[in-house]
Design an enzyme around this catalytic site. Structure first.
Site, PDB file in Angstrom:
ATOM      1  N   ARG A   1      -0.762  23.199 -16.198  1.00 39.45           N
ATOM      2  CA  ARG A   1       0.189  22.094 -16.423  1.00 39.45           C
ATOM      3  C   ARG A   1       0.076  21.553 -17.850  1.00 39.45           C
ATOM      4  NH1 ARG A   1       1.857  17.205 -12.196  1.00 39.45           N
ATOM      5  NH2 ARG A   1       3.286  16.144 -13.615  1.00 39.45           N
TER       6      ARG A   1
ATOM      7  N   HIS B   1       3.143  18.320 -28.265  1.00 39.95           N
ATOM      8  CA  HIS B   1       2.932  16.889 -28.045  1.00 39.95           C
ATOM      9  C   HIS B   1       1.722  16.300 -28.762  1.00 39.95           C
ATOM     10  CE1 HIS B   1       6.315  17.024 -25.417  1.00 39.95           C
ATOM     11  NE2 HIS B   1       6.159  15.773 -25.042  1.00 39.95           N
TER      12      HIS B   1
ATOM     13  N   ARG C   1       0.816  -1.238   0.000  1.00 41.22           N
ATOM     14  CA  ARG C   1       0.000   0.000   0.000  1.00 41.22           C
ATOM     15  C   ARG C   1       0.838   1.271   0.000  1.00 41.22           C
ATOM     16  NH1 ARG C   1      -2.828  -3.604   2.850  1.00 41.22           N
ATOM     17  NH2 ARG C   1      -4.716  -4.261   1.776  1.00 41.22           N
TER      18      ARG C   1
ATOM     19  N   HIS D   1      10.410   9.648 -29.749  1.00 41.54           N
ATOM     20  CA  HIS D   1       9.651  10.716 -29.092  1.00 41.54           C
ATOM     21  C   HIS D   1      10.333  12.077 -29.212  1.00 41.54           C
ATOM     22  CE1 HIS D   1       6.786  12.567 -26.426  1.00 41.54           C
ATOM     23  NE2 HIS D   1       7.765  12.997 -25.648  1.00 41.54           N
TER      24      HIS D   1
ATOM     25  N   ASN E   1       2.435  20.190 -22.510  1.00 44.67           N
ATOM     26  CA  ASN E   1       2.188  19.350 -23.695  1.00 44.67           C
ATOM     27  C   ASN E   1       2.479  20.091 -24.993  1.00 44.67           C
ATOM     28  OD1 ASN E   1       1.404  17.050 -22.304  1.00 44.67           O
ATOM     29  ND2 ASN E   1      -0.679  17.816 -22.051  1.00 44.67           N
TER      30      ASN E   1
ATOM     31  N   LYS F   1       4.249  12.115 -11.451  1.00 44.07           N
ATOM     32  CA  LYS F   1       3.381  11.213 -12.220  1.00 44.07           C
ATOM     33  C   LYS F   1       4.096   9.875 -12.369  1.00 44.07           C
ATOM     34  CE  LYS F   1       1.036  14.271 -15.509  1.00 44.07           C
ATOM     35  NZ  LYS F   1       0.851  14.442 -16.961  1.00 44.07           N
TER      36      LYS F   1
ATOM     37  N   HIS G   1       2.670  13.034 -30.708  1.00 46.68           N
ATOM     38  CA  HIS G   1       2.022  11.725 -30.540  1.00 46.68           C
ATOM     39  C   HIS G   1       1.462  11.230 -31.865  1.00 46.68           C
ATOM     40  CE1 HIS G   1       1.477  12.830 -26.037  1.00 46.68           C
ATOM     41  NE2 HIS G   1       2.637  12.231 -26.245  1.00 46.68           N
TER      42      HIS G   1
ATOM     43  N   GLU H   1      12.790  18.154 -24.999  1.00 46.51           N
ATOM     44  CA  GLU H   1      11.953  18.639 -23.887  1.00 46.51           C
ATOM     45  C   GLU H   1      12.567  19.897 -23.260  1.00 46.51           C
ATOM     46  OE1 GLU H   1       9.130  17.115 -23.679  1.00 46.51           O
ATOM     47  OE2 GLU H   1       9.522  15.082 -24.415  1.00 46.51           O
TER      48      GLU H   1
ATOM     49  N   GLU I   1      -2.946  18.704 -12.948  1.00 51.19           N
ATOM     50  CA  GLU I   1      -3.176  18.954 -14.361  1.00 51.19           C
ATOM     51  C   GLU I   1      -4.628  19.295 -14.676  1.00 51.19           C
ATOM     52  OE1 GLU I   1      -0.992  16.202 -16.776  1.00 51.19           O
ATOM     53  OE2 GLU I   1      -1.747  17.082 -18.617  1.00 51.19           O
TER      54      GLU I   1
ATOM     55  N   LYS J   1       9.922  23.277 -15.155  1.00 58.07           N
ATOM     56  CA  LYS J   1       8.854  22.284 -15.030  1.00 58.07           C
ATOM     57  C   LYS J   1       8.279  22.286 -13.610  1.00 58.07           C
ATOM     58  CE  LYS J   1       7.052  17.728 -15.651  1.00 58.07           C
ATOM     59  NZ  LYS J   1       7.118  16.369 -16.162  1.00 58.07           N
TER      60      LYS J   1
HETATM   61  N1  LIG Z   1       6.182  10.747 -15.400  1.00 56.81           N
HETATM   62  C1  LIG Z   1       6.283  11.765 -16.223  1.00 56.81           C
HETATM   63  O1  LIG Z   1       5.882  12.885 -15.920  1.00 56.81           O
HETATM   64  C2  LIG Z   1       6.939  11.538 -17.549  1.00 56.81           C
HETATM   65  C3  LIG Z   1       7.297  12.641 -18.348  1.00 56.81           C
HETATM   66  C4  LIG Z   1       7.940  12.402 -19.556  1.00 56.81           C
HETATM   67  C5  LIG Z   1       8.209  11.113 -19.961  1.00 56.81           C
HETATM   68  N2  LIG Z   1       7.830  10.069 -19.179  1.00 56.81           N
HETATM   69  C6  LIG Z   1       8.108   8.686 -19.569  1.00 56.81           C
HETATM   70  O2  LIG Z   1       9.510   8.512 -19.653  1.00 56.81           O
HETATM   71  C7  LIG Z   1       9.780   7.458 -20.556  1.00 56.81           C
HETATM   72  C8  LIG Z   1      10.932   7.857 -21.437  1.00 56.81           C
HETATM   73  O3  LIG Z   1      12.047   8.110 -20.616  1.00 56.81           O
HETATM   74  P1  LIG Z   1      13.522   7.857 -21.155  1.00 56.81           P
HETATM   75  O4  LIG Z   1      13.690   8.512 -22.475  1.00 56.81           O
HETATM   76  O5  LIG Z   1      14.449   8.195 -20.057  1.00 56.81           O
HETATM   77  O6  LIG Z   1      13.485   6.285 -21.451  1.00 56.81           O
HETATM   78  P2  LIG Z   1      14.236   5.059 -20.788  1.00 56.81           P
HETATM   79  O7  LIG Z   1      14.116   5.042 -19.321  1.00 56.81           O
HETATM   80  O8  LIG Z   1      13.771   3.848 -21.516  1.00 56.81           O
HETATM   81  O9  LIG Z   1      15.759   5.349 -21.153  1.00 56.81           O
HETATM   82  C9  LIG Z   1      16.137   5.391 -22.504  1.00 56.81           C
HETATM   83  C10 LIG Z   1      17.228   4.348 -22.804  1.00 56.81           C
HETATM   84  O10 LIG Z   1      18.442   4.782 -22.194  1.00 56.81           O
HETATM   85  C11 LIG Z   1      18.944   3.775 -21.311  1.00 56.81           C
HETATM   86  N3  LIG Z   1      19.642   4.515 -20.266  1.00 56.81           N
HETATM   87  C12 LIG Z   1      19.131   5.274 -19.278  1.00 56.81           C
HETATM   88  N4  LIG Z   1      20.109   5.877 -18.597  1.00 56.81           N
HETATM   89  C13 LIG Z   1      21.281   5.490 -19.166  1.00 56.81           C
HETATM   90  C14 LIG Z   1      22.640   5.791 -18.927  1.00 56.81           C
HETATM   91  N5  LIG Z   1      23.021   6.655 -17.979  1.00 56.81           N
HETATM   92  N6  LIG Z   1      23.567   5.200 -19.709  1.00 56.81           N
HETATM   93  C15 LIG Z   1      23.215   4.355 -20.734  1.00 56.81           C
HETATM   94  N7  LIG Z   1      21.941   4.048 -21.001  1.00 56.81           N
HETATM   95  C16 LIG Z   1      20.991   4.618 -20.235  1.00 56.81           C
HETATM   96  C17 LIG Z   1      17.732   2.980 -20.908  1.00 56.81           C
HETATM   97  O11 LIG Z   1      18.088   1.668 -20.511  1.00 56.81           O
HETATM   98  C18 LIG Z   1      16.935   2.980 -22.205  1.00 56.81           C
HETATM   99  O12 LIG Z   1      17.436   2.015 -23.092  1.00 56.81           O
HETATM  100  C19 LIG Z   1       8.497   7.181 -21.319  1.00 56.81           C
HETATM  101  O13 LIG Z   1       7.944   5.965 -20.874  1.00 56.81           O
HETATM  102  C20 LIG Z   1       7.599   8.336 -20.943  1.00 56.81           C
HETATM  103  O14 LIG Z   1       6.227   7.988 -20.910  1.00 56.81           O
HETATM  104  C21 LIG Z   1       7.214  10.270 -17.972  1.00 56.81           C
HETATM  105 ZN   LIG Z   2       7.589  14.472 -24.218  1.00 56.46          ZN
END
Ligand SMILES: NC(=O)c1ccc[n+]([C@@H]2O[C@H](COP(=O)([O-])OP(=O)(O)OC[C@H]3O[C@@H](n4cnc5c(N)ncnc54)[C@H](O)[C@@H]3O)[C@@H](O)[C@H]2O)c1
Ligand SMILES: [Zn+2]
Length: 357
Positions: free
Chosen positions: A232, A239, A114, A255, A236, A136, A243, A178, A228, A218
């Site tokens: 907030r 975006h 929980r 992305h 986007n 989030k 998308h 971003e 949001e 941010k």
């Molecule tokens: N929660 C939120 O507010 C929010 C906002 C934006 C994006 N997101 C989410 O974030 C995700 C994308 O994040 P991302 O681009 O970091 O993806 P990710 O976590 O998959 O990382 C991208 C790639 O880089 C690798 N990686 C990460 N750090 C590394 C490092 N230091 N050295 C070598 N490799 C490394 C990972 O293994 C992966 O292959 C999506 O799922 C998206 O929906 C969430």
């Molecule tokens: Zn984005």
């Protein structure tokens, strides 16, 4: 070097090396901790190095991630792994990885017994300046991205800049798209700084300052509207287009690249609706181009429009967009006639030229 930010009521620390700050944080809490790590070898190695110096650490649990594994099944596997490692309700869970790690580990921590406290060590640029800021967490289902999730604040966030050394170039670019978006929201020095740095090699960038600025932008927006319901949504920017391009290309467009396309498209749409100035729009395009981002796409206008019509942001029959008015001023929820959207999508099939208006 550590740059702190407590806008959101918990510390967000941008560190050259997260290890000393993380160790101090865990020691001050006086509880047992456990480290969840993206199993990607560089990230897992980083996590083991961090965990080796942590007091009362139950160990490192490497979890295979990647977007296809951002699923409830992974959350379940994490819960089982936490239990097997000896974690209980008082244990601090520390996640190490990018945005997928943030969202998946964060949700697992929010649900395990929980809810246990969670701290994230961000290792991708996108996680540092975007995903780990704002509370989030969630996972994808076959029907939709981030469809199952919740708002759940971490107790601390650490941006571990040394981790960027192993981050592939395309992932740096994903984060930078971003950062440009945040700079358009904030304008002023934030945008000027990216323009100044863009011609230089990434190895020479002052990443601490770049990340800290973007985090501050941010965090300020999130603070004004945590759940949001209003402002907030400006995060986007670009975006709705992004998308659509991701989905219409069968996710062949990454992305970050899609966000760059979306920023050009949003600028064009704004211009054609009487917002924004051509000069400001061209400044954004010049910055994106210097950063090596794509500005045009082979995705046909009709395919992109069809994808957009399926997007959840469509309400009462007309498309709504986040549009820039100035660099430093962005409006959410602007209604735009379909015909204007279609003309912008057509323009996106060719590189920017004299007709960029
Ligand atoms: N929660 C939120 O507010 C929010 C906002 C934006 C994006 N997101 C989410 O974030 C995700 C994308 O994040 P991302 O681009 O970091 O993806 P990710 O976590 O998959 O990382 C991208 C790639 O880089 C690798 N990686 C990460 N750090 C590394 C490092 N230091 N050295 C070598 N490799 C490394 C990972 O293994 C992966 O292959 C999506 O799922 C998206 O929906 C969430
Ligand atoms: Zn984005």
């Amino acid at each position: 070097m550590v740059i702190g930010n407590d806008t959101l009521g918990y510390p967000i620390l941008v560190c050259e090396n997260a290890e000393p700050s993380l160790r101090a944080f865990v020691r001050a809490r006086g509880r047992r901790c456990v480290v969840l790590a993206d199993a990607q070898p560089d990230v897992a190695a980083r996590a083991r190095a961090l965990a080796a110096r942590l007091p009362r650490c139950l160990g490192v649990l490497p979890i295979a991630l990647g977007e296809p594994r951002k699923r409830l099944a992974t959350v379940e596997a994490i819960a089982d792994a936490l239990l097997a490692a000896g974690a209980d309700r008082a244990t601090l869970a520390i996640g190490v990885g990018g945005g997928v790690a943030n969202d998946t580990f964060g949700l697992a921590a929010a649900l395990f017994m929980r809810g246990v406290t969670y701290a994230h060590v961000a290792t991708s640029l996108l996680a540092m300046l975007d995903a780990s800021i704002g509370g989030k967490v969630g996972v994808d289902t076959p029907a939709g991205k981030n469809l199952v999730g919740r708002f759940s604040d971490p107790v601390a966030v650490f941006a571990d800049l040394q981790a960027l050394r192993t981050l592939p170039f395309r992932e740096i670019r994903a984060g930078l798209a971003e950062a440009v978006k945040h700079a358009i929201l904030a304008g002023g020095e934030s945008f000027d700084m990216l323009e100044m740095l863009a011609p230089h090699r990434f190895e020479r960038w002052p990443w601490g300052e770049v990340v800290a600025r973007s985090v501050a932008i941010k965090a300020a927006v999130v603070r004004a509207d945590r759940e949001e319901r209003g402002i907030r949504a400006t995060l986007n920017l670009g975006h709705t287009f992004a998308h659509a391009y991701e989905s219409a290309s069968g996710y062949r467009i990454a992305h970050g690249a899609a966000v760059a396309l979306g920023l050009r498209a949003a600028g064009l749409l704004a211009l054609r609706g009487g917002l924004f100035t051509r000069e400001a729009h061209l400044r954004v395009l010049a910055l994106l181009a210097l950063l090596g981002m794509p500005l045009s796409t082979r995705v046909p206008a009709d395919a992109a429009l069809a994808a957009m019509r399926g997007d959840k942001k469509r309400r009462d029959g007309s498309l709504r967009f986040v549009l820039p008015d100035e660099i430093g001023l962005v409006h959410a929820d602007v209604r735009v006639p379909d015909a204007r959207v279609r003309s912008v999508l057509h323009a996106m099939e060719a590189p920017p030229g004299d007709a960029e208006h």
